[in-house]
Design a protein around this motif. Structure first.
Motif, short mmCIF file in Angstrom:
data_model
loop_
_atom_site.label_atom_id
_atom_site.label_comp_id
_atom_site.label_asym_id
_atom_site.label_seq_id
_atom_site.Cartn_x
_atom_site.Cartn_y
_atom_site.Cartn_z
N ARG A 181 12.62 6.20 -3.68
CA ARG A 181 13.08 4.96 -4.32
C ARG A 181 13.95 4.16 -3.34
N GLN A 182 14.85 4.84 -2.66
CA GLN A 182 15.72 4.15 -1.71
C GLN A 182 14.92 3.61 -0.53
N LEU A 183 13.92 4.36 -0.07
CA LEU A 183 13.06 3.87 1.00
C LEU A 183 12.32 2.60 0.58
N SER A 231 0.83 -1.20 0.00
CA SER A 231 0.00 0.00 0.00
C SER A 231 0.86 1.26 0.00
N VAL A 232 0.32 2.31 -0.58
CA VAL A 232 0.97 3.61 -0.53
C VAL A 232 0.61 4.26 0.79
N VAL A 233 1.62 4.63 1.56
CA VAL A 233 1.41 5.20 2.88
C VAL A 233 2.04 6.58 2.92
N ALA A 234 1.31 7.55 3.44
CA ALA A 234 1.86 8.90 3.56
C ALA A 234 3.05 8.88 4.49
N GLY A 235 4.01 9.72 4.23
CA GLY A 235 5.18 9.78 5.11
C GLY A 235 6.45 9.94 4.31
N GLY A 236 7.41 9.07 4.56
CA GLY A 236 8.73 9.18 3.95
C GLY A 236 8.69 9.29 2.45
N GLY A 237 9.26 10.35 1.93
CA GLY A 237 9.33 10.56 0.50
C GLY A 237 8.18 11.34 -0.10
N ALA A 238 7.13 11.62 0.68
CA ALA A 238 5.96 12.31 0.13
C ALA A 238 6.30 13.73 -0.33
N ILE A 239 7.08 14.42 0.46
CA ILE A 239 7.45 15.80 0.11
C ILE A 239 8.29 15.80 -1.16
N ASP A 292 13.35 0.43 -1.74
CA ASP A 292 14.36 -0.63 -1.80
C ASP A 292 14.69 -1.15 -0.41
N ASN A 293 14.87 -0.25 0.54
CA ASN A 293 15.21 -0.64 1.90
C ASN A 293 14.10 -1.48 2.55
N ALA A 294 12.85 -1.20 2.17
CA ALA A 294 11.71 -1.93 2.74
C ALA A 294 11.44 -3.24 2.00
N GLY A 295 12.14 -3.48 0.91
CA GLY A 295 11.96 -4.71 0.17
C GLY A 295 10.85 -4.66 -0.86
N PHE A 296 10.38 -3.46 -1.21
CA PHE A 296 9.31 -3.31 -2.20
C PHE A 296 9.90 -3.16 -3.59
N ASP A 297 9.06 -3.35 -4.59
CA ASP A 297 9.41 -3.07 -5.98
C ASP A 297 9.32 -1.55 -6.16
N ALA A 298 10.47 -0.90 -6.19
CA ALA A 298 10.50 0.56 -6.21
C ALA A 298 9.81 1.15 -7.44
N ASN A 335 7.28 -0.04 -9.18
CA ASN A 335 5.84 -0.16 -8.99
C ASN A 335 5.33 0.88 -7.99
N ILE A 336 6.00 1.01 -6.88
CA ILE A 336 5.57 1.95 -5.84
C ILE A 336 5.68 3.39 -6.33
N LEU A 337 6.78 3.73 -7.01
CA LEU A 337 6.93 5.11 -7.50
C LEU A 337 5.85 5.44 -8.53
#
Length: 76
Positions: A49-51, A6-14, A53-59, A61-63
């Protein structure tokens, strides 16, 4: 494999919002300045993108999901 991407508000939003703003702005100006501002906009996406990768997601797709969310909702 992770169950929840899921897309979660927070890190990287700004950074994603600034990237969107700069990409939109770059399309309104000519020449090398357009390329420079576009490159800076792309560079801002390194943080989310780095966040991912660090969380183990497909960057990628998430971006793409983040870009779509930021395109739907304006600032504020």
């Amino acid at each position: 494999s992770l169950q929840n991407d899921s897309v979660v508000a927070g890190g990287g939003a700004i950074e994603m919002e600034l990237s969107k703003y700069l990409r939109d702005y770059s399309r309104t100006i000519p020449g090398k300045q357009q390329l420079l501002i576009g490159a800076y906009a792309k560079a801002l996406e390194i943080i989310p993108r780095q966040l991912c990768d660090n969380a183990g997601f497909d960057a990628t797709n998430i971006l793409n999901k983040l870009r779509a969310k930021h395109a739907q909702v304006g600032p504020g």
